[in-house]
Motif scaffolding. Structure first.
Motif, short mmCIF file in Angstrom:
data_model
loop_
_atom_site.label_atom_id
_atom_site.label_comp_id
_atom_site.label_asym_id
_atom_site.label_seq_id
_atom_site.Cartn_x
_atom_site.Cartn_y
_atom_site.Cartn_z
N SER A 192 -3.60 8.03 2.44
CA SER A 192 -2.70 7.33 2.06
C SER A 192 -2.89 6.07 3.19
CB SER A 192 -1.19 7.72 2.75
OG SER A 192 -0.70 8.82 1.81
N TRP A 193 -2.74 4.96 2.69
CA TRP A 193 -3.26 3.72 3.52
C TRP A 193 -2.06 3.62 4.50
CZ3 TRP A 193 -2.17 -1.14 5.12
CH2 TRP A 193 -3.19 -1.93 5.59
N THR A 194 -2.37 3.36 5.81
CA THR A 194 -1.55 2.80 6.92
C THR A 194 -1.78 1.77 7.62
OG1 THR A 194 -2.61 4.23 8.78
CG2 THR A 194 -0.88 5.36 7.13
N ALA A 195 -1.04 1.22 8.56
CA ALA A 195 -1.37 0.26 9.40
C ALA A 195 -2.67 0.58 10.07
CB ALA A 195 -0.49 -0.14 10.41
N ARG B 43 -2.13 -4.54 3.00
CA ARG B 43 -3.45 -3.68 2.50
C ARG B 43 -3.62 -4.83 1.54
NH1 ARG B 43 -4.05 1.76 -1.13
NH2 ARG B 43 -6.34 1.50 -1.36
N ALA B 44 -3.13 -5.73 0.67
CA ALA B 44 -3.38 -6.72 -0.09
C ALA B 44 -4.49 -7.89 0.66
CB ALA B 44 -2.44 -7.47 -0.75
N ALA B 45 -3.85 -7.87 1.90
CA ALA B 45 -4.45 -8.87 2.72
C ALA B 45 -5.81 -8.75 3.66
CB ALA B 45 -3.39 -9.61 3.66
N THR B 46 -5.85 -7.15 3.91
CA THR B 46 -6.85 -6.95 4.81
C THR B 46 -7.92 -5.76 4.21
OG1 THR B 46 -5.62 -5.17 5.81
CG2 THR B 46 -5.53 -7.37 6.53
N ASP B 47 -7.34 -4.97 3.18
CA ASP B 47 -8.24 -4.16 2.55
C ASP B 47 -9.69 -4.58 2.00
OD1 ASP B 47 -9.59 -1.65 1.37
OD2 ASP B 47 -7.63 -1.07 0.36
N PHE C 169 -0.42 -4.55 -5.21
CA PHE C 169 0.06 -3.53 -4.57
C PHE C 169 1.44 -3.50 -4.20
CE2 PHE C 169 -4.37 -4.61 -3.38
CZ PHE C 169 -4.95 -3.28 -3.44
N GLY C 170 1.82 -2.14 -4.21
CA GLY C 170 3.34 -1.93 -3.98
C GLY C 170 3.49 -0.73 -3.34
N PRO C 171 4.40 -0.18 -2.75
CA PRO C 171 4.81 1.25 -2.42
C PRO C 171 4.67 2.22 -3.38
CG PRO C 171 6.49 -0.20 -1.85
CD PRO C 171 5.80 -0.69 -2.72
N GLY C 172 4.15 3.59 -3.12
CA GLY C 172 3.73 4.40 -4.15
C GLY C 172 4.71 5.43 -4.57
N ARG C 173 6.02 5.53 -3.83
CA ARG C 173 6.91 6.58 -4.31
C ARG C 173 8.11 5.89 -4.66
NH1 ARG C 173 8.51 8.42 0.65
NH2 ARG C 173 9.61 10.27 -0.52
N ARG D 79 9.20 2.68 -2.08
CA ARG D 79 9.07 3.08 -0.87
C ARG D 79 7.72 3.96 -0.75
NH1 ARG D 79 12.85 5.12 2.33
NH2 ARG D 79 14.39 4.20 1.31
N GLY D 80 7.39 4.01 0.46
CA GLY D 80 5.98 4.79 0.49
C GLY D 80 4.90 4.02 0.92
N ALA D 81 3.48 4.62 0.89
CA ALA D 81 2.46 4.14 1.37
C ALA D 81 1.87 3.25 0.15
CB ALA D 81 1.23 5.18 1.66
N PRO D 82 1.46 2.09 0.41
CA PRO D 82 0.95 1.11 -0.60
C PRO D 82 -0.18 1.58 -1.47
CG PRO D 82 -0.11 0.51 1.55
CD PRO D 82 0.61 1.65 1.65
#
Length: 311
Positions: free
Chosen positions: A3-6, A250-254, A263-267, A272-275
């Motif tokens: 899961s992608w996080t800060a 994530r869209a800005a820096t991945d 990109f959006g939350p996965g849950r 909500r949730g990780a992107p």
């Protein structure tokens, strides 16, 4: 990947970023993370007072961060042009990241300074023009433009004969149309950048259901303070703005993000949730509508953000 996080945000030293609507909510959280990662971060805000408060909060949390403030009113094309000039002076001629975050939602019928329906004019046309004005700064090296959409884009339809609500107005349909326009703009900007062989990555994101001030303006403008108070209770079941900002970040820096992705939350149905990569409606995939919307937007704003024309 996990899961992608800060914690996955790379160092951004040497990168200059502009975040519109950075005075609160998703924009403020996005700006904070970018500044923490070392980016010179410009807060482009309609209210200088609110923007200054956010600027000081970021400096308190991230000592030594290079944070600037510029006034930007997306509902006034003259302000957009003037703001772009001020941004150019702040960023020393180079811009690596533009986050088109600011927006309004579900307003009673109002019009911008230039006569556009307020939601379409602010959420889409203002950012369309800003991107065009900043194009020469984005053309100096690899750059990324992130534009915020919404789950509400699925409600939207682009009615070319009624872009300014001359033939009836529904606040939620108008909001959905503006958020659909954000996705169509991203797709067409990506297509044109690739056609022109520009090192530009155009991506989009949405924050799911997040606790922000976005839903307050509509009831307040309609003279229904009780509805504004009721809207605030939604924060009991929404994720915080810091979590809603993660798809944007994530869209800005991945480094692995590709042009045209969303990109959006996965849950929980993307609330909500990780992107993760998000789903877009069939209308958001319509390439002919994207091209026609671009042409209509150029005619309405007098600005063409086509990367092929950037210096």
């Amino acid at each position: 990947m996990t899961s992608w996080t800060a914690r996955d945000i790379p160092r951004l030293d040497g990168t200059t970023a502009v975040v519109t609507g950075a005075n609160s909510g998703i924009g403020a959280a996005t700006a904070l993370y970018l500044a923490r990662a070392g980016a010179r971060t410009v807060l482009a805000c309609r209210s200088l007072e609110k923007g200054a408060y956010t600027l000081e909060r970021i400096r308190a949390v991230a000592p030594g961060a290079d944070v600037r403030l510029v006034r930007l009113d997306l509902a006034d094309l003259a302000s957009v042009r003037e703001s772009a000039d001020h941004i150019g002076a702040e960023v020393d001629g180079s811009l690596g990241l533009l986050v088109n975050n600011a927006g309004v939602m579900a307003l009673p019928l109002r019009h911008t300074a230039d006569g556009f329906e307020m939601q379409f004019g602010t959420n889409h046309l203002g950012h369309f023009a800003l991107t065009g004005h900043l194009g020469p700064l984005l053309s100096t090296g690899p750059a990324r433009v992130v534009t915020l959409s919404s789950l509400g884009h699925r409600l939207g339809r682009i009615e070319f004969g009624n872009l300014n609500a001359e033939r009836g107005y529904d606040k939620w349909r108008a909001y959905g149309a503006s958020k659909l326009a954000n996705l169509l703009f991203t797709a067409e900007l990506d297509r044109r950048a690739r056609l022109a062989s520009r090192p530009l990555t155009a991506v989009a994101a949405h924050p799911g259901l997040s606790a922000t001030e976005l839903g307050q303006a509509g009831p307040t403008m309609a003279g229904r303070p009780w509805a504004a108070r009721l809207e605030r209770t939604s924060r009991l079941y929404t994720q915080p703005a810091s979590a809603g900002a993660l798809p944007v970040l994530r869209a800005a820096t991945d480094p692995a993000a590709r042009g045209g992705e969303y990109f959006g939350p996965g849950r929980l149905a993307e609330t909500r949730g990780a992107p993760v990569l998000a789903k877009r409606s069939d209308r958001a995939r319509d390439t002919e509508t994207a091209r026609a919307l671009w042409e209509a937007s150029v005619e309405l704003t007098g600005v063409d953000p086509d990367p092929a024309a950037w210096g």
